[in-house]
Design a protein around this motif. Structure first.
Motif, PDB file in Angstrom:
ATOM      1  N   LEU A   1      -5.885   4.991 -15.086  1.00 44.36           N
ATOM      2  CA  LEU A   1      -4.668   4.260 -14.732  1.00 44.36           C
ATOM      3  C   LEU A   1      -4.376   4.422 -13.248  1.00 44.36           C
ATOM      4  O   LEU A   1      -4.102   3.451 -12.539  1.00 44.36           O
ATOM      5  N   ARG A   2      -4.452   5.633 -12.761  1.00 37.86           N
ATOM      6  CA  ARG A   2      -4.173   5.892 -11.345  1.00 37.86           C
ATOM      7  C   ARG A   2      -5.154   5.131 -10.448  1.00 37.86           C
ATOM      8  O   ARG A   2      -4.767   4.543  -9.442  1.00 37.86           O
ATOM      9  N   LYS A   3      -6.426   5.121 -10.830  1.00 40.45           N
ATOM     10  CA  LYS A   3      -7.434   4.423 -10.025  1.00 40.45           C
ATOM     11  C   LYS A   3      -7.286   2.904 -10.095  1.00 40.45           C
ATOM     12  O   LYS A   3      -7.756   2.203  -9.205  1.00 40.45           O
ATOM     13  N   SER A   4      -6.640   2.402 -11.135  1.00 45.97           N
ATOM     14  CA  SER A   4      -6.536   0.955 -11.317  1.00 45.97           C
ATOM     15  C   SER A   4      -5.368   0.327 -10.556  1.00 45.97           C
ATOM     16  O   SER A   4      -5.300  -0.899 -10.450  1.00 45.97           O
ATOM     17  N   ILE A   5      -4.458   1.116 -10.021  1.00 48.59           N
ATOM     18  CA  ILE A   5      -3.313   0.571  -9.298  1.00 48.59           C
ATOM     19  C   ILE A   5      -3.804  -0.027  -7.984  1.00 48.59           C
ATOM     20  O   ILE A   5      -4.439   0.649  -7.187  1.00 48.59           O
ATOM     21  N   GLN A   6      -3.526  -1.317  -7.780  1.00 47.78           N
ATOM     22  CA  GLN A   6      -4.006  -2.025  -6.598  1.00 47.78           C
ATOM     23  C   GLN A   6      -2.926  -2.909  -6.009  1.00 47.78           C
ATOM     24  O   GLN A   6      -2.054  -3.398  -6.721  1.00 47.78           O
ATOM     25  N   THR A   7      -3.039  -3.128  -4.707  1.00 44.75           N
ATOM     26  CA  THR A   7      -2.175  -4.066  -4.004  1.00 44.75           C
ATOM     27  C   THR A   7      -2.980  -5.329  -3.748  1.00 44.75           C
ATOM     28  O   THR A   7      -4.097  -5.259  -3.242  1.00 44.75           O
ATOM     29  N   THR A   8      -2.403  -6.476  -4.109  1.00 44.74           N
ATOM     30  CA  THR A   8      -3.099  -7.749  -3.954  1.00 44.74           C
ATOM     31  C   THR A   8      -2.181  -8.755  -3.266  1.00 44.74           C
ATOM     32  O   THR A   8      -1.027  -8.914  -3.664  1.00 44.74           O
TER      33      THR A   8
ATOM     34  N   HIS B   1       0.833  -1.216   0.000  1.00 43.88           N
ATOM     35  CA  HIS B   1       0.000   0.000   0.000  1.00 43.88           C
ATOM     36  C   HIS B   1       0.864   1.260   0.000  1.00 43.88           C
ATOM     37  O   HIS B   1       0.490   2.268  -0.609  1.00 43.88           O
ATOM     38  N   LYS B   2       2.023   1.193   0.633  1.00 42.62           N
ATOM     39  CA  LYS B   2       2.940   2.342   0.611  1.00 42.62           C
ATOM     40  C   LYS B   2       3.479   2.553  -0.808  1.00 42.62           C
ATOM     41  O   LYS B   2       3.541   3.686  -1.297  1.00 42.62           O
ATOM     42  N   VAL B   3       3.857   1.468  -1.495  1.00 46.85           N
ATOM     43  CA  VAL B   3       4.306   1.576  -2.892  1.00 46.85           C
ATOM     44  C   VAL B   3       3.167   2.122  -3.759  1.00 46.85           C
ATOM     45  O   VAL B   3       3.385   2.994  -4.601  1.00 46.85           O
ATOM     46  N   GLU B   4       1.968   1.633  -3.522  1.00 54.99           N
ATOM     47  CA  GLU B   4       0.791   2.099  -4.260  1.00 54.99           C
ATOM     48  C   GLU B   4       0.591   3.604  -4.056  1.00 54.99           C
ATOM     49  O   GLU B   4       0.345   4.339  -5.019  1.00 54.99           O
ATOM     50  N   ASP B   5       0.700   4.069  -2.812  1.00 56.83           N
ATOM     51  CA  ASP B   5       0.549   5.503  -2.525  1.00 56.83           C
ATOM     52  C   ASP B   5       1.621   6.330  -3.234  1.00 56.83           C
ATOM     53  O   ASP B   5       1.334   7.384  -3.796  1.00 56.83           O
ATOM     54  N   LEU B   6       2.867   5.847  -3.198  1.00 61.13           N
ATOM     55  CA  LEU B   6       3.951   6.578  -3.851  1.00 61.13           C
ATOM     56  C   LEU B   6       3.782   6.576  -5.375  1.00 61.13           C
ATOM     57  O   LEU B   6       4.047   7.576  -6.037  1.00 61.13           O
ATOM     58  N   ALA B   7       3.343   5.458  -5.935  1.00 59.68           N
ATOM     59  CA  ALA B   7       3.188   5.336  -7.389  1.00 59.68           C
ATOM     60  C   ALA B   7       2.048   6.184  -7.921  1.00 59.68           C
ATOM     61  O   ALA B   7       2.113   6.698  -9.034  1.00 59.68           O
TER      62      ALA B   7
END
Length: 160
Positions: free
Chosen positions: A36-43, A17-23
């Protein structure tokens, strides 16, 4: 009092989630429609393994770039909505709008596009920052003794 056992999945999800926030920082990720920004997810994909990414088909091309391409209509794979008067691929054309004007073309050439590696940059930034933010959070929950050697065990794999 028994010591709590460290939940590895919780740790990898926090890092993801931290990588997701930074990305997804607006200064880092290209912004068109925001999809694209909304599609970035951590799974979470396994014990101690999480992925950060997008399921959009163009995400990799934005991240890594792409060579020049020629776009042509594909009658069999992408038929238009409604009834088609002809099934002849030679008569098919691409339809799009430019500046409010509708255009029809047999093919469209797009030049090469340079990539914007927003995920790679986010991972590199996280590695530079270190994991103090994570250790403080986990120390409150699990105690300092349990997490003291955690940073040496963290490995971020950049498989892009």
């Amino acid at each position: 009092m028994t010591a709590k056992k460290l939940d590895v999945n919780e740790v990898v999800l926090k890092i993801g989630h931290k990588v997701e926030d930074l990305a997804t920082n607006p200064d880092r990720i290209p912004f068109g429609s925001g999809d694209l920004r909304k599609s970035i997810q951590t799974t979470l994909v396994g014990k101690g393994v999480a992925t950060v990414g997008s399921n959009l088909p163009y995400a990799r091309a934005v991240h890594d770039g792409r060579p020049a391409i020629t776009i042509v209509p594909n009658v069999r794979k992408n038929p238009p909505y409604g009834y088609r008067r002809h099934k002849n691929p030679k008569k098919a054309a691409l339809k799009f709008k430019v500046g409010g004007q509708t255009m029809f073309r047999k093919k469209v050439r797009q030049g090469p596009r340079k990539g914007k590696p927003f995920l790679r940059e986010a991972v590199e930034e996280l590695q530079k920052q270190g994991y103090d933010w994570l250790l403080e959070d986990l120390a409150r929950k699990y105690g300092k003794e349990l997490i003291k050697d955690l940073p040496e065990k963290i490995h971020l794999d950049m498989d892009f």
